[in-house]
Design a protein around this motif. Structure first.
Motif, PDB file in Angstrom:
ATOM      1  N   PHE A 188       0.835  -1.196   0.000  1.00  0.00           N
ATOM      2  CA  PHE A 188       0.000   0.000   0.000  1.00  0.00           C
ATOM      3  C   PHE A 188       0.874   1.252   0.000  1.00  0.00           C
ATOM      4  O   PHE A 188       1.991   1.253   0.500  1.00  0.00           O
ATOM      5  CB  PHE A 188      -0.897   0.041   1.238  1.00  0.00           C
ATOM      6  CG  PHE A 188      -2.054  -0.913   1.213  1.00  0.00           C
ATOM      7  CD1 PHE A 188      -2.182  -1.864   0.214  1.00  0.00           C
ATOM      8  CD2 PHE A 188      -3.017  -0.864   2.203  1.00  0.00           C
ATOM      9  CE1 PHE A 188      -3.248  -2.746   0.197  1.00  0.00           C
ATOM     10  CE2 PHE A 188      -4.093  -1.735   2.203  1.00  0.00           C
ATOM     11  CZ  PHE A 188      -4.213  -2.680   1.195  1.00  0.00           C
ATOM     12  N   SER A 317     -18.843   8.397  -2.988  1.00  0.00           N
ATOM     13  CA  SER A 317     -18.270   7.125  -3.442  1.00  0.00           C
ATOM     14  C   SER A 317     -19.083   5.950  -2.920  1.00  0.00           C
ATOM     15  O   SER A 317     -19.657   5.997  -1.825  1.00  0.00           O
ATOM     16  CB  SER A 317     -16.824   6.997  -2.964  1.00  0.00           C
ATOM     17  OG  SER A 317     -16.021   8.018  -3.507  1.00  0.00           O
ATOM     18  N   VAL A 321     -15.158  -0.272   0.593  1.00  0.00           N
ATOM     19  CA  VAL A 321     -14.308   0.568   1.431  1.00  0.00           C
ATOM     20  C   VAL A 321     -15.067   1.810   1.886  1.00  0.00           C
ATOM     21  O   VAL A 321     -15.071   2.160   3.077  1.00  0.00           O
ATOM     22  CB  VAL A 321     -13.018   0.966   0.689  1.00  0.00           C
ATOM     23  CG1 VAL A 321     -12.177   1.911   1.550  1.00  0.00           C
ATOM     24  CG2 VAL A 321     -12.212  -0.268   0.326  1.00  0.00           C
ATOM     25  N   VAL A 482     -12.903   7.755   1.001  1.00  0.00           N
ATOM     26  CA  VAL A 482     -12.609   6.515   0.286  1.00  0.00           C
ATOM     27  C   VAL A 482     -11.117   6.466  -0.009  1.00  0.00           C
ATOM     28  O   VAL A 482     -10.457   7.510  -0.136  1.00  0.00           O
ATOM     29  CB  VAL A 482     -13.429   6.419  -1.030  1.00  0.00           C
ATOM     30  CG1 VAL A 482     -12.971   7.459  -2.043  1.00  0.00           C
ATOM     31  CG2 VAL A 482     -13.347   5.018  -1.624  1.00  0.00           C
ATOM     32  N   LYS A 483     -10.570   5.249  -0.089  1.00  0.00           N
ATOM     33  CA  LYS A 483      -9.171   5.079  -0.477  1.00  0.00           C
ATOM     34  C   LYS A 483      -8.981   3.686  -1.045  1.00  0.00           C
ATOM     35  O   LYS A 483      -9.791   2.775  -0.822  1.00  0.00           O
ATOM     36  CB  LYS A 483      -8.229   5.325   0.699  1.00  0.00           C
ATOM     37  CG  LYS A 483      -8.535   4.558   1.974  1.00  0.00           C
ATOM     38  CD  LYS A 483      -7.621   5.025   3.102  1.00  0.00           C
ATOM     39  CE  LYS A 483      -8.013   4.410   4.434  1.00  0.00           C
ATOM     40  NZ  LYS A 483      -7.109   4.837   5.529  1.00  0.00           N
ATOM     41  N   THR A 484      -7.900   3.548  -1.803  1.00  0.00           N
ATOM     42  CA  THR A 484      -7.519   2.265  -2.383  1.00  0.00           C
ATOM     43  C   THR A 484      -6.113   1.936  -1.910  1.00  0.00           C
ATOM     44  O   THR A 484      -5.518   2.682  -1.120  1.00  0.00           O
ATOM     45  CB  THR A 484      -7.542   2.332  -3.916  1.00  0.00           C
ATOM     46  OG1 THR A 484      -6.523   3.257  -4.357  1.00  0.00           O
ATOM     47  CG2 THR A 484      -8.895   2.800  -4.429  1.00  0.00           C
ATOM     48  N   ALA A 485      -5.565   0.844  -2.403  1.00  0.00           N
ATOM     49  CA  ALA A 485      -4.206   0.474  -2.020  1.00  0.00           C
ATOM     50  C   ALA A 485      -3.198   1.540  -2.429  1.00  0.00           C
ATOM     51  O   ALA A 485      -2.177   1.736  -1.765  1.00  0.00           O
ATOM     52  CB  ALA A 485      -3.829  -0.872  -2.640  1.00  0.00           C
ATOM     53  N   THR A 486      -3.484   2.252  -3.507  1.00  0.00           N
ATOM     54  CA  THR A 486      -2.510   3.216  -4.029  1.00  0.00           C
ATOM     55  C   THR A 486      -3.003   4.653  -4.044  1.00  0.00           C
ATOM     56  O   THR A 486      -2.241   5.557  -4.381  1.00  0.00           O
ATOM     57  CB  THR A 486      -2.097   2.837  -5.464  1.00  0.00           C
ATOM     58  OG1 THR A 486      -3.269   2.785  -6.286  1.00  0.00           O
ATOM     59  CG2 THR A 486      -1.401   1.487  -5.486  1.00  0.00           C
ATOM     60  N   ILE A 515      -9.165  -3.005   2.788  1.00  0.00           N
ATOM     61  CA  ILE A 515      -8.928  -2.443   1.462  1.00  0.00           C
ATOM     62  C   ILE A 515      -8.510  -3.565   0.512  1.00  0.00           C
ATOM     63  O   ILE A 515      -7.610  -4.350   0.829  1.00  0.00           O
ATOM     64  CB  ILE A 515      -7.845  -1.356   1.528  1.00  0.00           C
ATOM     65  CG1 ILE A 515      -8.328  -0.211   2.432  1.00  0.00           C
ATOM     66  CG2 ILE A 515      -7.499  -0.837   0.141  1.00  0.00           C
ATOM     67  CD1 ILE A 515      -7.327   0.888   2.617  1.00  0.00           C
ATOM     68  N   THR A 521      -7.936  -8.831   0.764  1.00  0.00           N
ATOM     69  CA  THR A 521      -8.079  -7.516   1.389  1.00  0.00           C
ATOM     70  C   THR A 521      -7.054  -7.385   2.504  1.00  0.00           C
ATOM     71  O   THR A 521      -6.516  -8.383   2.994  1.00  0.00           O
ATOM     72  CB  THR A 521      -9.484  -7.308   1.979  1.00  0.00           C
ATOM     73  OG1 THR A 521      -9.711  -8.293   2.996  1.00  0.00           O
ATOM     74  CG2 THR A 521     -10.549  -7.400   0.904  1.00  0.00           C
TER      75      THR A 521
END
Length: 687
Positions: A188, A317, A321, A482-486, A515, A521
């Motif tokens: 991440f 969003s 997540v 909201v967020k993602t791995a990157t 995530i 996840t």
């Protein structure tokens, strides 16, 4: 006497610095008090208590952090969050310990190691700002805020990784040091641009850190690290000695694992600096800067407080997540209401966005023509690239002048040096570099800058009128909807209200979310954000501390667990008489004995002491080594065990020796030891 499970029981010690120090601590706090110490959960108060009791010293604490950096940052997960270590770390720690031994107490920061973003000047390390063209830019003086923390007794551990030219809120990817990784999952991102600061603090590779924010660079990594970070109000902490980005929004942001610790940092950092670029800027005339952060954080509760949930800042969003973050936020609202707070839903009006072009309500009728944000073109945007070149270039010029100037310089020769250093920085728009070269930059006293901050004043007052109309102490929202791995998404309108409107924002853990990463996840923290009012940093941080006190949602990463020696118990039974600390003598060169598979390196030394020795511990090449004897000690290590840890260029290996006596005095030596040529000893002669 003081009895405790020895903090020397460590898996490894990192000999990263060439220094030798001795120190003494002889304190007690009361009879028969049994205390358990856990580094990853310790507050500043816990550390001071252990140090006052003689159960821990600043040198030991610094070595514990060097251990963790070696185990998780340099090797293992290779998190790469603290890539540059202060060469004077152990000497600074020893000084803090000597002061304590002599009865000098500087406060809650005394002896505590901290890091700062790699854009903060520190004498002895280059200020790379994450770009290769400045990898050799060595300041002769540390930045103002680091000096103030050192004055308060804190010990500078080193530079934290950052994104190149502080460009991204998603990551910390330096051209010089590479990518920093997240301690909750190395795949991440850390958030940025102060990603090293957030990840090092969140992963307990630094007790606390200083980040910097222009458009989200404290909030984003604080959320991903699950820590209490504060994006401060503009003009509150000096930015002198920091590589700039867009100076009208550049601020220092303290980051710690506990809100009360962040408050202690604020007390030490908010010191007037007459040479700061903000010194001549008066955003709201007559308003006093806040003080007493720690006192407010210790005494404030949520009872009777009223918070607004800005519906149009929560994001739209969808997905797992975002749903999990919304669920955590809903639980946070319930927790706050249970503690006596009132939560109401509000909508932030369009005039509180930076895109608003009308006349602000707070502009007095006597002001015929309302001021505009003259430092940006157009005035109703706040992207860094839209800052007017003549103004944006000014702090880069003064920043470089302070580093490059010598007594022999003339005005023209210094100018030539600055131009030579700024010209290859292609991340800075050509208009700003041209303004520096043409000597047309303008500073905070220029008419355009004065008008700009008059416009900011009315932005601030309009926002505060909105809070007053709704009887709100602060706004609350997820720091990242909201967020993602990157990637990470900050709330809509928050860039305007937090950065361009100069208001403080505090993050505090509210739980963990899962995530996605490929088909699996991974769990990572999520934080609740408190948005306060200009120069109300003490109040909004205290509200965050009150929420933290009733919830305690921070979860340590299982990927960076405690190393041996970080957790121990100690008991105080009586006050000890003062005595001198041990004195360690170490070898300059190791002795090689035996051949082939039986080849051994022998390291020998002595310890002289007044009080009875409790323990002598030796680490060689960052790994605990067996040791026999105390007054005359010897450590014998198979050559085969050391080959990968010997520096082939210098033919040296790092060695750490620590001695502690029964009075709580500690001595530590960190040294490079020369190794004899090994080739002929590693080959057994043929019969």
């Amino acid at each position: 006497m003081i009895r405790h499970k020895s903090p020397y029981n460590r898996k490894r010690n990192v000999a990263a610095l060439a220094a030798a120090v001795a120190l003494g601590t002889t304190f007690a706090r009361g009879a028969d008090e049994a205390v358990s110490f856990e580094l990853e959960n310790a507050t500043m108060e816990d550390v001071q208590k252990a140090m006052d009791a003689g159960a821990l010293t600043s040198v030991e604490l610094s070595l514990l952090y060097l251990n963790r950096i070696e185990a998780y940052d340099k090797t293992g997960l290779t998190l790469n969050t603290v890539p540059a270590i202060n060469p004077r770390l152990i000497a600074e720690a020893a000084h803090a310990d000597r002061l304590r031994a002599n009865g000098v107490k500087l406060g809650p920061l005394q002896g505590i190691p901290f890091t700062a973003k790699g854009s903060f000047n520190f004498a002895g390390l280059p200020n790379t700002d994450g770009i290769t063209v400045w990898s050799d830019l060595f300041p002769s003086e540390s930045c103002f805020v680091i000096q103030k923390l050192q004055d308060a007794g804190a010990v500078f551990l080193g530079h934290a990784n950052l994104d190149a030219f502080q460009a991204s809120t998603a990551q910390a990817n330096s051209q010089v040091w590479g990518l920093a990784r997240n301690p909750y999952n190395p795949e991440f991102r850390t958030g940025g641009s102060s990603g090293g600061s957030g990840a090092a603090t969140g992963g307990n590779l630094s007790f606390f850190s200083l980040g910097g924010e222009t458009g989200g660079s404290v909030r984003s990594p604080s959320d991903r690290g699950g820590i209490v970070g504060i994006k401060t109000s503009n003009a509150l902490i000096s930015v002198r000695g920091l590589a700039p980005l867009a100076w009208d929004r550049d601020v220092v942001g303290p980051m710690a694992r506990h809100a009360k610790d962040t408050a202690h940092i604020m007390d030490a950092a908010t010191v007037e600096d007459s040479q700061d670029i903000w010194a001549s800027v008066n955003v709201v005339p007559g308003r006093a800067k806040p003080t007493g952060y720690a006192n407010k954080a210790a005494t404030t509760t949520l009872a009777g407080k009223r918070f607004g949930v800005p519906l149009n800042m929560l994001g739209t969003s969808t997905g797992t997540v975002a749903d999990e973050i919304r669920a955590l936020f809903a639980k946070a609202r319930v927790d706050m209401e249970t503690a006596g707070a009132t939560i109401v839903e509000v909508t932030v009006p369009p005039e509180l966005d930076i895109s608003f072009t009308g006349r602000r309500a707070s502009v007095p009728a006597s002001v015929v023509i309302a001021p505009t944000r003259k430092l940006y073109s157009p005035a109703n945007v706040d992207t860094t690239g839209n800052m007017v070149g003549t103004s944006r270039g000014y702090p880069f010029k003064t920043f470089l002048e302070a580093i490059l100037a010598t007594p022999e310089d003339t005005v023209d020769s210094l100018h030539d040096k600055v131009v030579a250093r700024i010209s290859p920085v292609t991340q800075l728009p050509q208009s700003s570099r041209d303004a520096i070269a043409a000597k047309t930059t303008v500073g905070p006293t220029s008419p355009d800058a004065v008008e700009h901050f008059e416009a900011v004043r009315y932005q601030v007052l309009d926002y505060e009128a909105f809070l007053a109309a709704n009887n709100l102490d602060a706004l609350i929202m997820p720091t990242a909807p909201v967020k993602t791995a990157t990637g990470i998404t900050l709330p809509p309108i928050s860039r305007a209200l937090v950065n361009s409107f100069s208001n403080p924002f505090v993050t505090v853990p509210m739980g963990n979310v899962n995530i996605p990463l490929g088909e699996t996840t991974s769990s990572e923290p999520s934080t609740l954000g408190f948005l306060g009012r200009f120069w109300g940093d003490d109040e909004v941080l205290a509200l965050a501390a009150a929420y933290e006190a009733i919830t305690k949602h921070r979860v340590n990463s299982p990927l960076v667990p405690p190393l041996a020696g970080e957790n121990f118990d100690y008991t105080i039974e009586e006050i000890l008489p003062p005595s001198k600390p041990p004195v360690i003598e170490t070898p300059v060169k190791a002795v090689l004995k035996g051949k082939g598979k039986k080849a051994r390196l022998v390291f020998e030394g002595t310890v002289t002491h007044e009080a009875e020795l409790r323990a002598v511990r030796v680490s060689i090449g960052g790994k605990r080594a067996p040791v026999s004897g105390e007054d005359k000690w010897k450590s014998v290590v198979p050559v085969s065990d050391l080959l990968k840890r010997i520096n082939p260029r210098t033919r040296t290996v790092s060695m750490t020796v620590i001695a502690r006596d029964t009075n709580g005095n500690t001595a530590a030596v960190i040294r490079k030891v020369r190794i004899p040529k090994l080739d002929r000893f590693l080959i057994t002669k043929k019969n």
